[in-house]
Design an enzyme around this catalytic site. Sequence first.
Site, mmCIF file in Angstrom:
data_model
loop_
_atom_site.group_PDB
_atom_site.id
_atom_site.type_symbol
_atom_site.label_atom_id
_atom_site.label_comp_id
_atom_site.label_asym_id
_atom_site.label_seq_id
_atom_site.Cartn_x
_atom_site.Cartn_y
_atom_site.Cartn_z
ATOM 1 N N LYS A 93 0.859 -1.185 0.000
ATOM 2 C CA LYS A 93 0.000 0.000 0.000
ATOM 3 C C LYS A 93 0.888 1.225 0.000
ATOM 4 O O LYS A 93 1.705 1.419 0.901
ATOM 5 C CB LYS A 93 -0.896 -0.014 1.236
ATOM 6 N N LYS A 127 -2.187 -1.469 -3.876
ATOM 7 C CA LYS A 127 -3.062 -0.304 -3.809
ATOM 8 C C LYS A 127 -2.240 0.955 -3.910
ATOM 9 O O LYS A 127 -1.245 1.043 -3.197
ATOM 10 C CB LYS A 127 -3.796 -0.359 -2.467
HETATM 11 C C1 PBG Z 1 -7.036 3.151 5.434
HETATM 12 C C2 PBG Z 1 -7.549 3.105 4.060
HETATM 13 C C3 PBG Z 1 -7.442 4.120 3.118
HETATM 14 C C4 PBG Z 1 -8.071 3.650 1.970
HETATM 15 C C5 PBG Z 1 -8.554 2.387 2.244
HETATM 16 N N1 PBG Z 1 -8.203 2.054 3.535
HETATM 17 C C6 PBG Z 1 -6.937 5.472 3.190
HETATM 18 C C7 PBG Z 1 -5.606 5.889 3.578
HETATM 19 O O1 PBG Z 1 -4.666 5.113 3.722
HETATM 20 O O2 PBG Z 1 -5.514 7.095 3.766
HETATM 21 C C8 PBG Z 1 -8.163 4.427 0.703
HETATM 22 C C9 PBG Z 1 -9.169 3.970 -0.254
HETATM 23 C C10 PBG Z 1 -9.458 4.915 -1.342
HETATM 24 O O3 PBG Z 1 -8.809 5.957 -1.539
HETATM 25 O O4 PBG Z 1 -10.405 4.612 -2.073
HETATM 26 N N2 PBG Z 1 -7.904 2.680 6.349
#
Ligand code: PBG
Length: 330
Positions: free
Chosen positions: A195, A248
């Site tokens: 991520k 991601k």
């Molecule tokens: C964190 C989380 C995030 C997203 C999914 N889970 C945000 C982040 O890390 O700030 C982002 C998903 C998206 O942008 O659609 N719990």
Amino acid sequence: MSFPLDRPRRLRRREVFRRMVRETVVSVNDLIYPLFAVHGAGVSQEISSMPGVVQQSVDLLIKDAHEAAALGIPAVILFGIPAHKDATGSEASDDDGIIPRAVRALKEQVPELAVITDVCLCEYTDHGHCGVVEDGAVQNDPTVERLVAEALAHARAGADIVAPSDMMDGRVGAIRRALDADGFVDTVIMAYAAKYASGFYGPFREVVQSIPQFGDRRGYQMDPANAEEALREVALDLEEGADIVMVKPAMPYLDIIRRVKDTFHRPLAAYQVSGEYAMLKAASRAGWLDEDRVAIESLTAIKRAGADLIITYYAKEAARWLRHTGGVLP
Ligand code: PBG
């Protein structure tokens, strides 16, 4: 063999040929639909930067989930907006918190759906970071303890799959051990393994009001410049017991998706995040892009890169388009 003997255009000339030699077709079975749950009843609030995406109370969320299931979508992933935010994100591990409530309702009323829960603290903390903050920094090990408690609360409510999205070190192993110790040996872990610290999460943070109050997430999410490190992150999560790993965002990281698939040959998910969705929506609304075409093209590209599963805000719309076209680009 080369031109004029080899003429690749021969097989492009007619739709029937294109259908016969098409290598990648997105299926409704590949799609995971994100849902945002809030306390209350009759609440449905649209997010300005994500047209079509709403925060909704459990009663309405159930209707939305019913529609997704009726379209053939196999799974939903849940994000929660708590009643109160505090320093340790206490509602995250509360059996009566928003996610356990939503999970119980879904399991009872839409039993055919697989229910995935996002396991993270950023939606629940008043400072907006994904963990416990001490001395101005997110502390890894105390955060892992909180995430374990959160994952257990989700499992007790009946979650089929827990999905840690925090990027703390060692959290997958800690969650696996705790689930097994409490008898949840069949609860699946889908790890947000690679991520990235991405600017494409902007609209999501507006939805769950999790914009960090100080600093940013680069101290725990990955540097967008790194690919080798993604393989290492995935290897660690698999060693620790992840059943499904995730990359991601999706479109800006297709190379990572391909390398992870080729290296590990394991079930792989990709998350087409809020910013990716917002870009396609905005350009389509302005009349600059043909929405169904670019949405299906994006999903096809993500699958072609190697993803088995795609989390996408387009899930319901895509399921309808796929139903009409059989996965052929409109
Ligand atoms: C964190 C989380 C995030 C997203 C999914 N889970 C945000 C982040 O890390 O700030 C982002 C998903 C998206 O942008 O659609 N719990």
